[in-house]
Scaffold this motif. Structure first.
Motif, PDB file in Angstrom:
ATOM      1  N   MET A 190       0.841  -1.207   0.000  1.00 50.03           N
ATOM      2  CA  MET A 190       0.000   0.000   0.000  1.00 50.03           C
ATOM      3  C   MET A 190       0.874   1.253   0.000  1.00 50.03           C
ATOM      4  O   MET A 190       0.587   2.223  -0.710  1.00 50.03           O
ATOM      5  N   CYS A 246      -5.817   2.756  -2.552  1.00 49.54           N
ATOM      6  CA  CYS A 246      -6.623   1.641  -2.024  1.00 49.54           C
ATOM      7  C   CYS A 246      -7.292   0.884  -3.153  1.00 49.54           C
ATOM      8  O   CYS A 246      -7.303  -0.354  -3.165  1.00 49.54           O
ATOM      9  N   ARG A 247      -7.849   1.614  -4.105  1.00 45.20           N
ATOM     10  CA  ARG A 247      -8.538   0.965  -5.235  1.00 45.20           C
ATOM     11  C   ARG A 247      -7.563   0.108  -6.046  1.00 45.20           C
ATOM     12  O   ARG A 247      -7.877  -1.030  -6.405  1.00 45.20           O
ATOM     13  N   CYS A 292      -4.796  -1.231  -4.984  1.00 48.56           N
ATOM     14  CA  CYS A 292      -4.406  -2.377  -4.161  1.00 48.56           C
ATOM     15  C   CYS A 292      -5.490  -3.448  -4.168  1.00 48.56           C
ATOM     16  O   CYS A 292      -5.198  -4.634  -4.304  1.00 48.56           O
ATOM     17  N   VAL A 293      -6.748  -3.040  -4.040  1.00 50.70           N
ATOM     18  CA  VAL A 293      -7.860  -3.997  -4.064  1.00 50.70           C
ATOM     19  C   VAL A 293      -7.891  -4.725  -5.401  1.00 50.70           C
ATOM     20  O   VAL A 293      -8.064  -5.950  -5.452  1.00 50.70           O
ATOM     21  N   GLU A 294      -7.699  -3.998  -6.492  1.00 50.62           N
ATOM     22  CA  GLU A 294      -7.694  -4.635  -7.812  1.00 50.62           C
ATOM     23  C   GLU A 294      -6.557  -5.646  -7.929  1.00 50.62           C
ATOM     24  O   GLU A 294      -6.723  -6.703  -8.530  1.00 50.62           O
ATOM     25  N   ARG A 295      -5.413  -5.335  -7.342  1.00 46.05           N
ATOM     26  CA  ARG A 295      -4.276  -6.265  -7.374  1.00 46.05           C
ATOM     27  C   ARG A 295      -4.568  -7.523  -6.565  1.00 46.05           C
ATOM     28  O   ARG A 295      -4.233  -8.623  -6.972  1.00 46.05           O
ATOM     29  N   VAL A 296      -5.211  -7.348  -5.410  1.00 51.01           N
ATOM     30  CA  VAL A 296      -5.568  -8.504  -4.579  1.00 51.01           C
ATOM     31  C   VAL A 296      -6.557  -9.390  -5.327  1.00 51.01           C
ATOM     32  O   VAL A 296      -6.423 -10.616  -5.346  1.00 51.01           O
ATOM     33  N   MET A 297      -7.556  -8.774  -5.965  1.00 46.81           N
ATOM     34  CA  MET A 297      -8.546  -9.545  -6.726  1.00 46.81           C
ATOM     35  C   MET A 297      -7.884 -10.272  -7.900  1.00 46.81           C
ATOM     36  O   MET A 297      -8.193 -11.430  -8.169  1.00 46.81           O
ATOM     37  N   LYS A 307      -6.078 -13.323  -6.693  1.00 48.11           N
ATOM     38  CA  LYS A 307      -6.956 -14.443  -6.359  1.00 48.11           C
ATOM     39  C   LYS A 307      -7.340 -15.232  -7.602  1.00 48.11           C
ATOM     40  O   LYS A 307      -7.599 -16.423  -7.531  1.00 48.11           O
TER      41      LYS A 307
END
Length: 140
Positions: free
Chosen positions: A80, A108-109, A111-116, A119
């Motif tokens: 982050m 944040c957005r 980072c969330v896209e990277r986490v998704m 997965k």
């Protein structure tokens, strides 16, 4: 630090199931369950996966205990921080005056896209300048 067997027993205890009933939900016998939690036998991947899926257990915690959670949290915070720096640097390069809250939301957005994305595949995409630019445009 407690053992993986102790952590599995903690999951079972929180489920309010007897050892026999819990073992049954994992598709194993009570005898096998005892061997796993006492460390007499290695826990097969299908049993490990069943605990994760059926009981919503955190994989880092189940495998490594609190140390695994700490390592993952530290890694996520570092990521982050790097993304926020990239957003800040790109905004500065473009001469954009975007307030901190908006830059933080962009980071944040991303980072969330990277986490998704992680997965869905094992590859974690690099943060692209074009991606940052798109979000900076939205934020103006």
């Amino acid at each position: 630090m407690n053992s993986i067997g102790e952590r599995i027993e903690e999951v079972r205890s929180k489920s309010s199931l007897s050892q026999e009933a819990f073992a049954g939900t994992l598709g194993i016998s009570r005898n096998s369950y005892f061997k796993y939690i006492r460390g007499h036998r290695a826990i097969p991947s299908d049993v490990f996966s069943a605990i994760l899926e059926k009981y919503g257990t955190d994989p880092a915690w189940l495998h490594e205990g609190d140390e695994g959670l700490t390592n993952r949290t530290t890694s996520l915070l570092d990521e982050m921080k790097q993304i926020l720096h990239a957003v800040d640097n790109r905004a500065e390069e473009r001469g954009l005056a975007i307030d901190f809250d908006k830059r933080w939301l962009i980071a944040c957005r991303i980072c969330v896209e990277r986490v998704m994305a992680a997965k869905q595949s094992e590859d974690i995409p690099e943060v692209a300048v074009a991606e940052i630019d798109n979000w900076l445009e939205v934020a103006q």
